[in-house]
Scaffold this motif. Sequence first.
Motif, PDB file in Angstrom:
ATOM      1  N   UNK A 178       0.796  -1.234   0.000  1.00  0.00           N
ATOM      2  CA  UNK A 178       0.000   0.000   0.000  1.00  0.00           C
ATOM      3  C   UNK A 178       0.829   1.286   0.000  1.00  0.00           C
ATOM      4  N   UNK A 179       2.127   1.220  -0.308  1.00  0.00           N
ATOM      5  CA  UNK A 179       2.922   2.454  -0.302  1.00  0.00           C
ATOM      6  C   UNK A 179       2.416   3.370  -1.420  1.00  0.00           C
ATOM      7  N   UNK A 180       2.234   4.634  -1.100  1.00  0.00           N
ATOM      8  CA  UNK A 180       1.796   5.572  -2.131  1.00  0.00           C
ATOM      9  C   UNK A 180       3.026   6.237  -2.750  1.00  0.00           C
ATOM     10  N   UNK A 181       2.799   6.841  -3.905  1.00  0.00           N
ATOM     11  CA  UNK A 181       3.907   7.524  -4.584  1.00  0.00           C
ATOM     12  C   UNK A 181       4.502   8.596  -3.674  1.00  0.00           C
ATOM     13  N   UNK A 182       3.594   9.303  -2.995  1.00  0.00           N
ATOM     14  CA  UNK A 182       4.037  10.388  -2.127  1.00  0.00           C
ATOM     15  C   UNK A 182       4.920   9.866  -0.984  1.00  0.00           C
ATOM     16  N   UNK A 183       4.502   8.717  -0.427  1.00  0.00           N
ATOM     17  CA  UNK A 183       5.283   8.156   0.689  1.00  0.00           C
ATOM     18  C   UNK A 183       6.666   7.708   0.209  1.00  0.00           C
ATOM     19  N   UNK A 184       6.687   7.108  -0.980  1.00  0.00           N
ATOM     20  CA  UNK A 184       7.969   6.646  -1.511  1.00  0.00           C
ATOM     21  C   UNK A 184       8.890   7.838  -1.812  1.00  0.00           C
ATOM     22  N   UNK A 185       8.272   8.850  -2.366  1.00  0.00           N
ATOM     23  CA  UNK A 185       9.012  10.070  -2.695  1.00  0.00           C
ATOM     24  C   UNK A 185       9.610  10.685  -1.425  1.00  0.00           C
ATOM     25  N   UNK A 186       8.785  10.652  -0.364  1.00  0.00           N
ATOM     26  CA  UNK A 186       9.225  11.246   0.904  1.00  0.00           C
ATOM     27  C   UNK A 186      10.435  10.484   1.462  1.00  0.00           C
ATOM     28  N   UNK A 187      10.378   9.148   1.397  1.00  0.00           N
ATOM     29  CA  UNK A 187      11.483   8.346   1.944  1.00  0.00           C
ATOM     30  C   UNK A 187      12.768   8.626   1.151  1.00  0.00           C
ATOM     31  N   UNK A 188      12.683   8.604  -0.181  1.00  0.00           N
ATOM     32  CA  UNK A 188      13.908   8.817  -0.967  1.00  0.00           C
ATOM     33  C   UNK A 188      14.408  10.256  -0.806  1.00  0.00           C
ATOM     34  N   UNK A 189      13.490  11.201  -0.733  1.00  0.00           N
ATOM     35  CA  UNK A 189      13.907  12.593  -0.568  1.00  0.00           C
ATOM     36  C   UNK A 189      14.643  12.781   0.760  1.00  0.00           C
ATOM     37  N   UNK A 190      14.096  12.173   1.821  1.00  0.00           N
ATOM     38  CA  UNK A 190      14.730  12.351   3.140  1.00  0.00           C
ATOM     39  C   UNK A 190      16.086  11.660   3.185  1.00  0.00           C
ATOM     40  N   UNK A 191      16.177  10.495   2.544  1.00  0.00           N
ATOM     41  CA  UNK A 191      17.476   9.805   2.523  1.00  0.00           C
ATOM     42  C   UNK A 191      18.515  10.651   1.775  1.00  0.00           C
TER      43      UNK A 191
END
Length: 518
Positions: A178-191
């Motif tokens: 159920x990961x959303x695009x926004x959540x994935x984007x947030x994880x990669x952006x923060x990393x």
Amino acid sequence: MAQVLTLCRSLLHWSPLWVRSMCSLEEQARAIFAAAVEGVQPDSVVRRALQRRGDELVVAEHSFKLHHNLHLVGFGKAVLGMAAEAERIVGDHLVQGIVSVPHGIQETLQRHRKLNMLLDASSKIKVMEGAKHNLPDTDAQRSAESIWELASNLTERDLLLVLISGGGSALLPAPVPPITLQEKQEVTHRLAAAGATIQELNTVRRALSLLKGGGLSRCAYPAQVVGLILSDIIGDPVDLIASGPTVWSETSLEEVWAILYRYNLYATLPLSVKEVLNQTGSQQRSKLKDQPQQENILNTVIGSNAIALECASHKAQELGLRPVILSPGVCGNVQAVAQLYGLLSRFACSPGKEPPELRDQILKLGQEVGVGSSELCRTMKHLEKGRQESWHATCLLAGGEPTVQLLGKGKGGRNQELALRVGLELSRAEERSTTVFLSGGTDGQDGPTEAAGAVSDRNMETEAQSQGLDIDGFLRNNDSFTFFSSLSKGQKLLLPGLTGTNVMDVHLMILPPPPPAE
Ligand SMILES: Nc1ncnc2c1ncn2[C@@H]1O[C@H](COP(=O)(O)OP(=O)(O)OP(=O)(O)O)[C@@H](O)[C@H]1O
Ligand SMILES: O=C(O)[C@H](O)CO
């Protein structure tokens, strides 16, 4: 007869000098950089990789039967040009294709008159633009869905050609539900913001995606998959370039968790991400059952920094220089990289024997910036020989991707900052060398600037002072673009425009021999 032979020998002997006198060292450096970029243009790398023999396609010595069974997908900053060339070679057998490319790239290529990188009006390949500012967005997600659909309808009769280049990760987002695009984007952006390396970033991306980490080739099974990869990561790790959609990789959950802990993301991770990671172990066990499908996959690196350096080396030789390739894997802090080049210039320019401590300093610094001692010893041997052959300048070539610690608010890029720092090293060295240094991004864009890099030499500091430019101030503010734009009316900037390719950066240093020791 003997006289003619002598004349020929002396002409051969002196022709490099003659060629050299045709243009300055700086012009030679620029021509060598252009040759490096030319050698990894998307169309030429595809042309070298795909051989057509009647109704047979030969890739990396593997042969594939063509019978109107060819499908094509691609994702990355350079794949439009790759796709155009592939269609020119095997278009008669192409059934359909989809490429996911950066937002606005067609318009930009038109503007730069790079028409060979654009598809014909009659093309069977659909171009989908997305990932504005190199970030996965809903447009790129739609492209990923279309690519998924194309791949999953293939049969064992089909051959899927997959074109991959840097920027591919953002252009192929397919988060595991159920990961959303926004959540994935947030994880990669923060990393990324926390300083994770591309290797760390893509290890995490692979674990959260349906298509990365071999997902695309799993989806295309039982079709044959041929991945043509233009590498933008040091060492050309096919499982990490664009997060390896065609490369079978078993996600190591320990590694993924370790990365998330290392950058303090664990506590604030979206629940969906935790859920997917916790499920990954069992999914992996079921994927293992499909393992025989790996036989259907061929991945080959068709363009890389090492290839660009080889092309640069040929050009240097043509210009009468003595080329030596240091390494395609230069990384680490830009400050340490500049120091290393400063020391290598000192080494090459020391009249007679170099100072006794210099070798050790070079070897020690090399370790910090990803250059091994065997590469350095080989290079120093070459430079030593150059000191003795007093009519040939040496051209030292290297590549990779150093990092800049951004502390200021200025405008610049890692290549311009490196050129500025090497210029300072040369200006402040005791030896009065005429060394010329150039650093450029092969994509033609260094950081958020319109330049690819810059050229510097020992006169840089004096010139800057005469124009009232405070170099240390520009460096403190990471303002290398403003500096080079002001210095000599911007003449030292490298401005090739968008090149349409990307195999990281190229560094080159032309080292004329020192005057003979007294
Ligand atoms: N003012 C600056 N001075 C020096 N370096 C900068 C500055 N601003 C950004 N950078 C550097 O530029 C880089 C980002 O630019 P760019 O998009 O060209 O590089 P990239 O991430 O390697 O992308 P690509 O793979 O497409 O080349 C980062 O490494 C960043 O540290
Ligand atoms: O797309 C990506 O993941 C980067 O450009 C590295 O290949």
